[in-house]
Design a protein around this motif. Structure first.
Motif, PDB file in Angstrom:
ATOM      1  N   THR A   1       0.846  -1.198   0.000  1.00 58.78           N
ATOM      2  CA  THR A   1       0.000   0.000   0.000  1.00 58.78           C
ATOM      3  C   THR A   1       0.874   1.239   0.000  1.00 58.78           C
ATOM      4  N   ASP A   2       0.751   2.040  -1.058  1.00 54.91           N
ATOM      5  CA  ASP A   2       1.595   3.227  -1.211  1.00 54.91           C
ATOM      6  C   ASP A   2       0.757   4.487  -1.018  1.00 54.91           C
ATOM      7  N   SER A   3       1.417   5.632  -1.085  1.00 49.86           N
ATOM      8  CA  SER A   3       0.766   6.910  -0.865  1.00 49.86           C
ATOM      9  C   SER A   3      -0.402   7.101  -1.826  1.00 49.86           C
TER      10      SER A   3
ATOM     11  N   ASP B   1     -15.533  19.433  16.316  1.00 53.86           N
ATOM     12  CA  ASP B   1     -15.261  20.713  15.654  1.00 53.86           C
ATOM     13  C   ASP B   1     -14.164  20.596  14.603  1.00 53.86           C
ATOM     14  N   LYS B   2     -13.083  19.915  14.952  1.00 54.21           N
ATOM     15  CA  LYS B   2     -12.000  19.730  13.996  1.00 54.21           C
ATOM     16  C   LYS B   2     -11.104  18.602  14.485  1.00 54.21           C
ATOM     17  N   GLY B   3     -10.359  18.032  13.547  1.00 48.58           N
ATOM     18  CA  GLY B   3      -9.481  16.932  13.911  1.00 48.58           C
ATOM     19  C   GLY B   3      -8.734  16.404  12.708  1.00 48.58           C
ATOM     20  N   ASP B   4      -8.027  15.304  12.917  1.00 55.64           N
ATOM     21  CA  ASP B   4      -7.213  14.711  11.859  1.00 55.64           C
ATOM     22  C   ASP B   4      -7.571  13.243  11.699  1.00 55.64           C
ATOM     23  N   VAL B   5      -7.804  12.836  10.466  1.00 57.80           N
ATOM     24  CA  VAL B   5      -7.964  11.422  10.126  1.00 57.80           C
ATOM     25  C   VAL B   5      -6.761  11.031   9.280  1.00 57.80           C
ATOM     26  N   ILE B   6      -6.066   9.959   9.711  1.00 60.46           N
ATOM     27  CA  ILE B   6      -4.834   9.551   9.031  1.00 60.46           C
ATOM     28  C   ILE B   6      -4.923   8.072   8.689  1.00 60.46           C
TER      29      ILE B   6
ATOM     30  N   VAL C   1      -0.461   7.300   4.144  1.00 56.79           N
ATOM     31  CA  VAL C   1      -1.075   6.994   2.855  1.00 56.79           C
ATOM     32  C   VAL C   1      -2.022   8.119   2.455  1.00 56.79           C
ATOM     33  N   ASP C   2      -2.801   8.628   3.402  1.00 56.66           N
ATOM     34  CA  ASP C   2      -3.678   9.772   3.169  1.00 56.66           C
ATOM     35  C   ASP C   2      -3.965  10.419   4.516  1.00 56.66           C
ATOM     36  N   GLU C   3      -4.221  11.725   4.495  1.00 56.92           N
ATOM     37  CA  GLU C   3      -4.540  12.450   5.722  1.00 56.92           C
ATOM     38  C   GLU C   3      -5.496  13.581   5.391  1.00 56.92           C
TER      39      GLU C   3
END
Length: 872
Positions: free
Chosen positions: A590-592, A690-695, A704-706
């Motif tokens: 699995t790549d970027s 309200d806000k955050g990060d999914v990685i 791979v994705d953010e």
């Protein structure tokens, strides 16, 4: 009073007193040891505990302490007592129970008598004689290792006949099914003054961990009753174990002629008394037993230790190799606290569903991490129940029905566990992979209540056939379940997915356990593109919902195959129907951006759950075993990393997958086109409202994705964003561009888990310079033309764009972009709102675009668009 009469009365009183102290009992129900009878010695080192047992209370390392009480019984005597030591004895930690003693102080070298030593280096129970010189002689050498556990509970019985024949017996289940440690004739001491208990202990690990109860010294009554046969159990096609109700003489019990089996089986080749359990005799025959046929073994001439001979004793047995589900786990107490009405102990209940009596000797409970010790000989009759637990819980649970104990009872996880039952042959008879969701009751899953099977004729249905007990006590140990009902399995098994661990090994994953015999037929499977039927098919225990195929021809890389399962049936006999195919192939690294974050629900409805949808935008087969989900902590570091799957789970090109901690809650709040594409993991990283990060990470820890989302990306006119997902507009668009995200449409329930997004737009790659699609927009968040996409393509990079929206009168209503640096191609988006995010009236609008670069090149574009609104 006349002196002679007084002397006569005094003499009679003395005789009565001597008779009273010649034998005694003490069960400590009076709460003390100072009276009835009175004990002397190191009294500060002992207490009677709340359970009304005598308990050691010395807290000094390397101590020897004792208690003793008057007792003159020494011959024609029987001694009985209960003892528990909650530690593994050693040479520095043991107990001496003096049956006879010449003095009250048991620590003196000069005190002579006989004592039972419990423990010592060999972890045994033995009988010793102690002479007045201090010399100690072992006269019955007990079996080594029987106390080699951390908790030893026992009842001990010692008898001495008028002819001075001693017999030392014990029951390690604290009952009366005694096993003899041996016999000896010894007449060295024939008098006694005291009975007593002496403890030797070393470190604090042994403090206050000695318990005694039900102490009795009485006249020995000679045994004139012959031994009775308790049971006969076939342990193989040619071996039977005969269990007596007491220890039997070794000579007569090992005489083959004393046994005979009907149906032309005859007498055994050999008879061997068990080395540990002297009530048990192992018989080996030359002729195999017919399967599942009742046979009778007749016994004549076998004697007990008192010489009483068995005459015409008999027991029925049959050779019964247990099959799957002959015995089932039908009740589980995984979390006994807070207590509702049952003891504070973990246990499981077994039910015999076979229609025949089954001896549980050498059966075991197991988990993937290990297994229990063997079960004792116990005849589980047809359609009956027995509780299995640790030895320390036997006494408390026995009040509810039959109970047996095993060593190393497997610890049961409160929130879920996989536990299975194994026959003596090592076969898995039943397995249960429960979770706390099976309680189907939020209160009861917190403890004190059992999980009960609804229909024991449907042992593989999982959660659909289990629920929390409704009995007021919190469960029904050793009895029919409180939720007992007909709950037949009419659902066919489904082939959920498949994966290849190498080019010739493919594993199939089914929705429920299969009949393992049918699942092992290679002809029941085929793989497309010339691979054909496998060489072998192996169902994987303990659940048998996985089948591993070995192929004759290898799979090729970058190729997707179809595997088909035919003639498979579940454990209830339901055949597989239409859902019997799955794709399979060899996965790649699995790549970027091979996988992108496609939809995020970070602000769920009340009581709901977060979820994230990913999409395989590559042309490769990927495995979830190499993919992780994470977030960032307050310091900005990647945190809360969770692996998506511990086994291979393939994600094919163009395929969606939704990740959540609760599939049930997701399906409560949203419609999923394919619930099998919802992956429930043990816990999700936290995603703030309200806000955050999914990685998304790969197995190397590379991103791979953010997406660093914010609630401000939602459609501006949505006042309540709870339960509304953010959808990616274009798989190939940038992940961190606000213009590539939009609120899910109201027409799809504000979320599209497992299928194409309601707001999906493909990059049109228009050949002109500027184009606007669609020509008519209706920004009401119904998923139909909610916004306009302004697509541009320039012959070179470096252009700056200004985009203004005018109404039909020429009045500017929105400055959409100001000095926006554009690439060679890309897009902007207009959501139909005015400059202050106000709703605009229906009508014709002009999208005026002006572009320029630093070389002085400029161009202006006008595009007409209609804004329409529904009329109510």
């Amino acid at each position: 009073m006349h002196m002679r009469k007084f002397i006569t009365l005094l003499f009679l009183f003395s005789i009565v007193r001597l008779a009273a102290i010649a034998q005694f009992t003490d069960n400590f129900i009076d709460g003390n040891f100072t009276a009835n009878p009175a004990w002397v010695g190191n009294t500060a080192d002992w207490i009677v505990n709340p359970a009304l047992q005598l308990q050691s209370n010395n807290t000094v390392a390397s101590s020897v302490f004792y208690l003793s009480t008057v007792n003159t019984k020494a011959t024609s005597a029987e001694w009985n007592f209960y003892c528990q030591v909650t530690f593994n004895p050693s040479g520095a930690n043991y107990i001496d129970v003096f049956l006879t003693a010449s003095a009250s102080d048991l620590t003196l070298n000069s005190t002579s008598g006989y004592f039972v030593r419990i423990g010592n280096t060999d972890d045994e129970i033995s009988l010793y004689r102690k002479d007045a010189t201090g010399a100690v002689t072992k006269i019955i050498d007990g079996i080594n290792g029987i106390l080699n556990t951390s908790n030893n509970v026992m009842t001990i019985k010692v008898t001495r006949t008028a002819a001075n024949l001693w017999n030392l017996q014990r029951d390690l289940a604290a009952g009366t099914n005694y096993t003899s440690e041996g016999t000896v004739t010894d007449a060295t001491f024939t008098t006694s003054s005291f009975f007593g208990i002496l403890v030797k202990q070393s470190t604090s690990s042994f403090f206050q961990r000695h318990f005694f109860d039900d102490i009795e010294v009485k006249d020995y009554v000679p045994d004139v009753t012959p031994p009775a046969v308790v049971s006969a159990t076939a342990v193989s096609a040619t071996m039977v174990d005969v269990l007596f109700n007491e220890a039997v003489d070794i000579t007569s019990s090992q005489l083959s002629a004393n046994y005979v089996v009907n149906n032309s089986i005859g007498s055994p080749l050999s008879a061997v008394r068990d080395a540990v359990n002297t009530s048990l005799v192992h018989l080996t025959f030359a002729t195999p037993f017919p399967a599942r046929t009742n046979l009778t073994v007749t016994i004549n001439g076998v004697k007990d230790l008192a010489g009483n001979a068995q005459a015409n004793g008999s027991a029925v047995f049959n050779f019964f190799t247990p099959s799957s589900y002959d015995v089932v786990i039908d009740e589980i107490m995984a979390d006994p606290t807070p207590i509702v009405g049952l003891p504070d102990a973990e246990w499981i209940e077994l039910k015999n569903t076979s229609g025949a009596n089954i001896n549980l000797l050498n059966w075991r409970l197991a988990k993937p991490s290990g297994q229990s010790g063997p079960m004792p000989s116990y005849l589980l009759k047809a359609d009956s129940f027995v509780v299995v637990c640790t030895s320390s819980a036997v006494a408390a649970l026995s009040a509810f029905g039959p109970v047996i104990s095993v060593t190393s009872f497997p610890s049961l996880g409160n929130t879920g566990d996989l536990i299975f039952l194994k026959s003596p042959q090592g076969n898995i008879i039943h397995a249960v992979n429960y979770t706390d969701a099976w309680y189907q009751n939020e209160l009861k899953k917190d403890g004190g209540w059992t999980l009960e099977m609804i229909d024991t004729k449907n042992p593989c249905a999982g959660m659909n056939n289990w629920k929390a007990s409704v009995d007021p006590k919190g469960g029904t140990p050793a009895k029919k379940n409180s939720v007992d009902a007909i709950n037949a399995d009419a659902q066919a098994p489904r082939l959920l997915r498949a994966y290849a661990t190498d080019s010739v090994t493919v594993t199939l994953v089914f929705s429920e356990p299969l009949d393992s015999a049918r699942a092992a037929v290679p002809a029941n499977y085929t793989i497309s593109d010339g691979i054909g039927a496998p060489v072998s098919a192996t169902p994987q225990g303990p659940l048998f919902d996985h089948v591993t195929l070995k192929l004759a021809r290898p799979l090729l890389r970058q190729k997707i195959y179809t595997v088909t399962a035919m003639s498979s049936v579940d454990c209830a006999g339901n055949p597989i129907a239409t859902n019997n195919t799955a794709r399979v192939g060899l996965y790649e690294h699995t790549d970027s951006l091979d996988v992108v974050i496609n939809e995020i629900l970070f602000n769920p409805k009340s009581g709901g759950t977060d979820w994230v949808e990913i999409y395989n935008r590559s042309t490769d087969i990927l495995t979830l075993r190499n993919i992780y989900i994470a977030n960032r902590n307050t310091a900005g570091a990647i945190s809360s990393i969770q692996q998506l799957s511990s086994e291979d789970y393939l994600l094919f090109p163009g395929e969606f997958l939704v990740i959540t901690a609760s599939k049930a809650l997701l399906l409560r709040d949203f419609i999923a086109n394919d619930p099998d594409r919802i992956l429930q993991i043990s816990s999700m990283p936290s995603f703030n409202d309200d806000k955050g990060d999914v990685i998304i990470l790969n197995e190397q820890g590379s991103i791979v994705d953010e997406v660093a989302y914010t609630e401000k990306w939602h459609f501006k006119l949505i006042s309540d964003r709870e339960g509304v997902s953010l959808e990616r507009i274009d798989y190939n668009g940038p992940s961190q561009d606000e213009k590539n995200w939009h609120s899910a449409a109201s027409s799809v329930g504000y979320g599209t888990p497992t299928y194409k997004n309601s707001q999906y737009r493909m990059d049109a790659a228009v050949q002109g310079t500027i184009s606007v699609t669609p020509e008519i927009i209706s920004p009401d968040n119904d998923g139909q033309d909610d916004f306009a996409t302004i697509t541009y393509e320039f012959p070179e990079g470096g252009y700056v764009a200004n985009i203004t929206i005018f109404d039909a009168t020429g009045r500017p209503v929105r400055y959409l972009q100001r000095n926006a640096l554009s690439g060679v191609k890309g897009f902007y988006r207009w959501d139909g709102l005015g400059e202050k995010n106000e709703r605009l009236n229906s009508g014709i609008y002009i999208i005026y675009t002006e572009v320029f670069n630093l070389a002085g090149k400029t161009k202006k574009y006008k595009n007409v668009i209609v804004l329409a609104r529904k009329q109510f």
